[in-house]
Design an enzyme around this catalytic site. Structure first.
Site, PDB file in Angstrom:
ATOM      1  N   SER A 255       0.845  -1.190   0.000  1.00 32.60           N
ATOM      2  CA  SER A 255       0.000   0.000   0.000  1.00 32.60           C
ATOM      3  C   SER A 255       0.878   1.237   0.000  1.00 32.60           C
ATOM      4  O   SER A 255       2.098   1.146   0.033  1.00 32.60           O
ATOM      5  CB  SER A 255      -0.896   0.003   1.232  1.00 32.60           C
ATOM      6  OG  SER A 255      -0.108   0.215   2.389  1.00 32.60           O
ATOM      7  N   LYS A 256       0.214   2.389  -0.028  1.00 32.78           N
ATOM      8  CA  LYS A 256       0.938   3.657  -0.119  1.00 32.78           C
ATOM      9  C   LYS A 256       2.045   3.806   0.916  1.00 32.78           C
ATOM     10  O   LYS A 256       3.082   4.363   0.640  1.00 32.78           O
ATOM     11  CB  LYS A 256      -0.030   4.841   0.027  1.00 32.78           C
ATOM     12  CG  LYS A 256      -0.664   5.268  -1.259  1.00 32.78           C
ATOM     13  CD  LYS A 256      -2.173   5.288  -1.155  1.00 32.78           C
ATOM     14  CE  LYS A 256      -2.742   3.938  -1.540  1.00 32.78           C
ATOM     15  NZ  LYS A 256      -4.009   3.562  -1.142  1.00 32.78           N
ATOM     16  N   ARG A 257       1.794   3.255   2.094  1.00 34.10           N
ATOM     17  CA  ARG A 257       2.823   3.488   3.115  1.00 34.10           C
ATOM     18  C   ARG A 257       4.098   2.694   2.861  1.00 34.10           C
ATOM     19  O   ARG A 257       5.080   2.840   3.573  1.00 34.10           O
ATOM     20  CB  ARG A 257       2.272   3.238   4.523  1.00 34.10           C
ATOM     21  CG  ARG A 257       1.748   1.882   4.712  1.00 34.10           C
ATOM     22  CD  ARG A 257       1.111   1.632   6.036  1.00 34.10           C
ATOM     23  NE  ARG A 257       0.766   0.233   6.067  1.00 34.10           N
ATOM     24  CZ  ARG A 257       1.666  -0.725   6.225  1.00 34.10           C
ATOM     25  NH1 ARG A 257       2.918  -0.435   6.436  1.00 34.10           N
ATOM     26  NH2 ARG A 257       1.290  -1.986   6.193  1.00 34.10           N
ATOM     27  N   GLY A 259       5.756   3.246   0.309  1.00 39.47           N
ATOM     28  CA  GLY A 259       6.520   4.091  -0.602  1.00 39.47           C
ATOM     29  C   GLY A 259       5.928   4.065  -1.996  1.00 39.47           C
ATOM     30  O   GLY A 259       4.717   4.029  -2.134  1.00 39.47           O
TER      31      GLY A 259
END
Length: 517
Positions: A255-257, A259
């Site tokens: 996911s976005k976290r 990177g």
RNA sequence: GGCGCUAUCGUCUAGGGGUUAGGACGGAAGAUUCUCAAUCUUCAAACCCGGGUUCGAUUCCCGGUAGCGCUACCA
């Protein structure tokens, strides 16, 4: 391959954000299969989630897919025989078939309110039971149901799940079976008249004659409901291939976290599309034999096979992507990378102060710039994982700070070597008196002559000789070969660049000055 | 909680009833070079656990464990 002559596959993203690598890989596998079998690739936009869908995301989706090198034969942008290709434009179709199911008794009206359902669910959960719909509206007499509906009582339409286990075949996982007791009667049309995903996907896939549904395995548990729907509608069930999930380094779903995860992120980092395609293909697929790693588009099309997809989840490994990217960067003629590389330098303010001549728009660069810049690229491209690292790796050309070099703890050792002072003073003297150097015209041959001179006069060689000189010229004791570097510095200094590149002479002079302070 | 899917080096994977369990990324060492990068060579590194089936299981079956997914009038 003639059995596959009529292959039709689709990629059906929701325009709710950026195209993610997971979805891109799904698109890639669909595309590879279509191209290999001479089948048809369909792009369909799943925008029934009105709240989250946005038109601009659709445009970006298309741009991202094209950048990756994918194309399609039917889609919202190019039309096709099964138009429309946007779910929001197909609502009548969904209602029509829902009504048909209702008429045939394969679906029924459900008058349960959300609050009631919620209560049911909590009850089930507290009893450690499977939280499935009780089926309480199943038994309502159709006559009564239509009376209540006519009286404007809110009603959703539910599919009647058959009383037998639901089986289907998955190309990646083999036969899959779900007990009917475990799948609730799904709502196909909400009480507000809007259809639900698990229903529209079947209507669309069937009407668009999709033969192979290749998608993420988060849909595996939804598949029995869909199979039941195909059967209720009397339509043939397609083949399924559920792709394993892509995980982050922590083994959690990517996911976005984690990177960079969207295609746009990678593009902006200077990852080449052929590298990303190659990498994505290797996540969850391996060629027969399993030892080859580098594949061009054409080779992938040739080698790909659904049967060789791996069922287990795969961790996204940025380092391996970078390895492929380095490989493809070296494959490309430098001139190919000119424009894109240039934009990174402009953005970094190295070829035009940021804010002055815009975001890399029209930078005025002097005649001869292109040839020079290609040499810079030739020199530094082998040192990067991705193109956006170029300005930083080339800063030894654009930036020179003698004071910082003298103060840098990394340089302390070299500066303290017994012969360093002698090398520095002899080298400084030879450069400053050299006519070519004064004119910014020093050639590698002349430079080598000077080096030999210093070598003879100081009796040093190897590191003791080179490191101090390197320090004076680049501010660091390590870096690229002088033979390549000297011409770049000299030519750069003669070009009228937005930020002046210091010649060897200017550097040595600045160093000498800083040192005597 | 229920249901489903998955399980080979740190990571991506090949393989498959008897193998020195293969390759790649990354790591380490060496060669080369004044140094860095690049390049080349070498090395370390794995079959989740427990039962069964079998002469023999990492491979087949069952169970456990773990991870992930689904469990919506989201997609």
């Amino acid at each position: 391959m003639s059995a596959n002559a009529a292959v039709r596959v689709r990629f059906a993203p929701s325009p709710t954000g950026q195209l993610h690598v997971g979805n891109a890989r799904t698109a890639l596998f669909n595309w590879l299969f279509a191209r290999q079998t001479g089948g048809t690739m369909v792009l369909r936009i799943e925008d029934t989630d009105v709240e989250r869908s946005e038109a601009r995301f659709e445009d970006q989706l298309i741009a991202d897919l094209k950048w990756l090198g994918l194309d399609w034969d039917e889609g919202p942008d190019i039309g096709g025989p099964y138009t429309p290709y946007r779910q929001s434009d197909r609502l009548d179709l969904y209602r029509e078939h829902a009504q048909r199911l209702l008429d045939e008794g394969k679906a029924y009206l459900c008058f349960c309110t959300e609050a009631e359902l919620q209560k049911e669910r909590e009850q089930a959960l507290s009893e450690q039971r499977q939280a499935i719909y009780s089926g309480k509206c199943r038994m309502i007499d159709p006559g009564e149901a239509s009376r209540r509906q006519a009286a404007r009582e809110a009603a959703a339409i539910r599919l009647r799940i058959p009383e037998h286990p639901i089986r289907f075949h998955d190309i990646v996982r083999g036969p899959v079976e779900f007990s009917n007791e475990v799948v609730s009667d799904p709502i196909i049309l909400r009480s507000n008249g809007m259809p639900v995903y698990n229903y529209v996907v079947v209507i669309d896939d069937a009407l668009m004659k999709i033969t192979h549904v290749i998608r993420g395995d988060d849909h595996l548990s939804n598949t029995p409901k869909q199979v039941a729907l195909y059967e209720a509608l009397g339509w043939p069930v397609p083949e399924f291939a559920h792709l394993s999930t892509i995980l982050g380094a922590d083994r959690e779903r990517l996911s976005k976290r984690h990177g960079a995860t969207s295609i746009a992120n990678f593009r902006d980092m200077g990852v080449l599309p052929e590298a990303l395609m190659n990498y994505l293909a290797l996540l969850g697929w391996a060629p027969s034999g399993g030892t080859r790693e580098i594949f061009s588009r054409e080779e992938l099309i040739k080698e790909f096979s659904l049967e060789r997809l791996t069922p287990s989840p795969a961790v996204f490994d940025m380092e391996k992507l970078y390895w492929l990217n380095r490989h493809y960067i070296k494959q490309r003629p430098v001139a190919d990378l000119y424009q894109q590389a240039l934009s990174f330098f402009v953005r970094a303010g190295l070829l035009s102060p940021p804010g002055e001549s815009g975001q890399g728009a029209s930078v005025m660069l002097p005649a001869g710039f292109r040839e020079w810049f290609l040499k810079v690229l030739e020199l530094r491209l082998p040192a990067v994982d991705r193109l956006d690292q170029l300005p930083e790796r080339a800063s030894l050309i654009f930036n020179y700070d003698a004071n910082a070099a003298l103060a840098d703890p990394d340089n302390a050792e070299v500066l303290n070597w017994p012969h360093t002072d002698a090398v520095i003073s002899r080298f400084t003297f030879k450069i400053l008196e050299n006519e070519s150097a004064r004119a910014g015209q020093l050639t590698p041959e002349e430079f080598r002559a000077i080096v030999n001179h210093v070598k003879a006069e100081t009796g040093t060689k190897g590191k003791e000789l080179f490191h101090p000189m390197r320090l004076m010229i680049t501010g660091s004791h390590s870096g690229p070969d002088f033979d390549k570097l000297i011409p770049i510095l000299e030519e750069g200094s003669r070009l009228q660049l937005p930020r002046h590149v210091l010649s060897v002479f200017e550097r040595v002079q600045a160093f000498a000055k800083a040192r005597t302070k």
